[in-house]
Scaffold this motif. Structure first.
Motif, PDB file in Angstrom:
ATOM      1  N   THR A 114      -8.569  12.163  -3.116  1.00  0.00           N
ATOM      2  CA  THR A 114     -10.523  10.849  -3.484  1.00  0.00           C
ATOM      3  C   THR A 114      -9.301   9.388  -3.357  1.00  0.00           C
ATOM      4  O   THR A 114      -8.296   9.362  -3.035  1.00  0.00           O
ATOM      5  CB  THR A 114     -10.259  10.618  -4.777  1.00  0.00           C
ATOM      6  N   TRP A 115      -9.941   8.264  -2.681  1.00  0.00           N
ATOM      7  CA  TRP A 115      -9.711   7.110  -2.092  1.00  0.00           C
ATOM      8  C   TRP A 115      -8.842   6.464  -3.276  1.00  0.00           C
ATOM      9  O   TRP A 115      -7.716   6.073  -2.966  1.00  0.00           O
ATOM     10  CB  TRP A 115     -10.742   5.842  -2.502  1.00  0.00           C
ATOM     11  N   GLU A 116      -8.659   7.271  -5.061  1.00  0.00           N
ATOM     12  CA  GLU A 116      -7.753   6.388  -6.017  1.00  0.00           C
ATOM     13  C   GLU A 116      -6.808   7.244  -5.322  1.00  0.00           C
ATOM     14  O   GLU A 116      -6.056   6.458  -6.139  1.00  0.00           O
ATOM     15  CB  GLU A 116      -9.007   6.595  -7.492  1.00  0.00           C
ATOM     16  N   THR A 117      -6.823   8.473  -5.185  1.00  0.00           N
ATOM     17  CA  THR A 117      -5.620   9.325  -5.734  1.00  0.00           C
ATOM     18  C   THR A 117      -5.065   8.551  -4.513  1.00  0.00           C
ATOM     19  O   THR A 117      -3.599   8.919  -4.434  1.00  0.00           O
ATOM     20  CB  THR A 117      -5.991  10.363  -5.359  1.00  0.00           C
ATOM     21  N   LEU A 118      -5.600   8.437  -3.132  1.00  0.00           N
ATOM     22  CA  LEU A 118      -4.627   7.747  -2.087  1.00  0.00           C
ATOM     23  C   LEU A 118      -4.111   6.839  -2.335  1.00  0.00           C
ATOM     24  O   LEU A 118      -2.830   5.955  -2.369  1.00  0.00           O
ATOM     25  CB  LEU A 118      -5.977   7.971  -0.931  1.00  0.00           C
ATOM     26  N   ALA A 119      -4.957   5.614  -3.802  1.00  0.00           N
ATOM     27  CA  ALA A 119      -4.035   4.223  -4.045  1.00  0.00           C
ATOM     28  C   ALA A 119      -2.998   5.256  -4.789  1.00  0.00           C
ATOM     29  O   ALA A 119      -1.682   4.086  -4.880  1.00  0.00           O
ATOM     30  CB  ALA A 119      -5.157   3.824  -4.033  1.00  0.00           C
TER      31      ALA A 119
END
Length: 134
Positions: free
Chosen positions: A109-114
């Motif tokens: 997810t985007w959060e995981t990448l952040a």
């Protein structure tokens, strides 16, 4: 003999550049300090601007807190290094925990990448050499 004196003089000058300025008592920013300031500012921007959809207010508060910590701790070299270690520990744990719960099709997810970006920035801050070698 003359070359040796010139080399010693250059080394002394470069060493003096890294030490405190006699007029102000301050040292120049190290690489770790500059990166801590930049990462802290980026965390604040990502928390302020709805660039990435943050899941909840807890994540938003975490970005604000780590951003403010980065900006405040960037003023001392040792504190900037500790900020990098804190980023690695905090966001590394969040990255590992969130990576287990992958999104659709097994993509992160985007959060995981952040979280991964912040942990990687912490590794760089903690391990980068303070000044350029001679």
């Amino acid at each position: 003999m003359r070359n040796e004196a010139a080399v010693k003089s250059r080394k002394a000058t470069k060493k003096a550049d890294r030490e405190a300025d006699p007029t102000t008592g301050r040292r120049p920013f190290s690489r770790a300090q500059l990166l801590a300031l930049l990462v802290g500012a980026l965390q604040l921007v990502l928390a302020s601007v709805p660039f990435l959809p943050l899941a909840d207010s807890g994540t938003h508060a975490l970005y604000v807190a780590t951003g403010l910590a980065g900006v405040m701790l960037a003023w001392d070299h040792r504190h900037a290094r500790l900020y990098g270690v804190a980023l690695v520990l905090l966001y590394g744990q969040l990255f590992i925990a969130d990576a287990e719960d992958t999104g659709t099709l097994g993509l992160p997810t985007w959060e995981t990448l952040a979280y991964g970006r912040a942990a990687l920035a912490g590794v760089v801050i903690a391990l980068i050499p303070a000044f350029k070698r001679e």
